[in-house]
Design a protein around this motif. Structure first.
Motif, short mmCIF file in Angstrom:
data_model
loop_
_atom_site.label_atom_id
_atom_site.label_comp_id
_atom_site.label_asym_id
_atom_site.label_seq_id
_atom_site.Cartn_x
_atom_site.Cartn_y
_atom_site.Cartn_z
N ASN A 33 0.82 -1.22 0.00
CA ASN A 33 0.00 0.00 0.00
C ASN A 33 0.85 1.26 0.00
O ASN A 33 0.34 2.35 0.26
N ARG A 74 -3.19 2.03 9.98
CA ARG A 74 -4.40 1.94 9.17
C ARG A 74 -5.49 1.15 9.89
O ARG A 74 -6.65 1.53 9.90
N TYR A 78 -9.36 2.80 10.15
CA TYR A 78 -10.33 2.34 9.16
C TYR A 78 -11.00 1.06 9.64
O TYR A 78 -10.35 0.12 10.07
N VAL A 80 -13.19 -2.12 8.46
CA VAL A 80 -13.53 -2.84 7.24
C VAL A 80 -15.03 -2.88 6.99
O VAL A 80 -15.47 -3.02 5.84
N ASN A 83 -16.72 -0.57 4.31
CA ASN A 83 -16.78 -0.99 2.92
C ASN A 83 -16.46 0.15 1.94
O ASN A 83 -17.16 0.35 0.95
N VAL A 85 -13.99 2.09 -0.88
CA VAL A 85 -13.01 1.71 -1.90
C VAL A 85 -11.63 2.13 -1.39
O VAL A 85 -11.50 2.97 -0.48
N TYR A 86 -10.60 1.58 -1.97
CA TYR A 86 -9.23 1.78 -1.49
C TYR A 86 -8.87 3.26 -1.31
O TYR A 86 -8.36 3.65 -0.26
N ASP A 87 -9.11 4.09 -2.31
CA ASP A 87 -8.74 5.50 -2.23
C ASP A 87 -9.48 6.22 -1.10
O ASP A 87 -8.91 7.08 -0.42
N GLU A 88 -10.75 5.88 -0.90
CA GLU A 88 -11.50 6.50 0.20
C GLU A 88 -10.95 6.06 1.55
O GLU A 88 -10.84 6.85 2.48
N MET A 89 -10.59 4.79 1.65
CA MET A 89 -10.02 4.26 2.88
C MET A 89 -8.70 4.97 3.21
O MET A 89 -8.50 5.44 4.33
N MET A 90 -7.80 5.08 2.23
CA MET A 90 -6.51 5.70 2.46
C MET A 90 -6.65 7.19 2.76
O MET A 90 -5.92 7.74 3.59
N ARG A 148 2.58 7.58 -3.07
CA ARG A 148 1.52 8.22 -2.28
C ARG A 148 1.86 9.69 -2.03
O ARG A 148 2.99 10.02 -1.78
#
Length: 169
Positions: A33, A74, A78, A80, A83, A85-90, A148
């Motif tokens: 990541n 992380r 965050y 899980v 739910n 998407v990856y960009d929103e999570m990061m 990143r």
């Protein structure tokens, strides 16, 4: 000319490896990541690097006896079940100001943490981390060479980070 190019390449390679080294047995590395974690350079039985501190290390300090680090975890920010998407999570992770502290005793690879700041300061005293060992390195230079761009290195906590002598920034 060919020898000059080889010498130049080797010196660049050598200096880039030195930037990632933390003490004798550890180095900073990227995980999938593009977070920076601390690995033990000694391989495990199955040939993989041993991860000492996972997540994203923002700042650290080290001596021959200890590695101390501030990490952005992380898994503590965050959930899980959200739910995303990856960009929103990061984005959620890296915009959050939550950090954790770690102490690694090099002699026997003992890892202490994660701690909040007050717990970290108490544990430093309890296990004998010298007061002159400061968190005086930033992973910013190493990090910006990755992909990143959303990590927050602004406003470091001057109570635990030696901002005046910060290396890697």
């Amino acid at each position: 000319m060919k020898n000059l190019i080889i010498i130049l390449f080797l010196s660049i390679l050598n200096s880039s490896c030195e930037n990632n080294t933390v003490g004798t047995n550890y180095e900073l590395d990227y995980n999938p990541n593009h977070e920076i974690h601390l690995i033990n350079k000694q391989k495990s039985e199955n040939g993989y690097d041993l991860i000492s501190i996972n997540g994203h290390i923002l700042f650290y300090g080290h001596s021959k006896d200890y590695v101390i680090a501030i990490q952005k975890p992380r898994d503590s920010i965050y959930d899980v079940k959200e739910n995303l998407v990856y960009d929103e999570m990061m984005k959620k992770v890296f915009e959050n100001n939550f950090n954790q502290f770690w102490i690694l005793k090099v002699k026997n690879d003992s890892l202490f943490g994660p701690y909040q700041k007050a717990e970290y300061l108490k544990m430093r005293k309890k296990i004998g981390v010298p007061e002159n060992l400061k968190i005086d390195h930033s992973t910013f230079d190493f990090y910006k060479s990755g992909t990143r761009k959303d990590i927050q290195y602004k406003n470091p906590d001057i109570e635990v980070i030696d901002v005046e002598n910060l290396k890697g920034r």
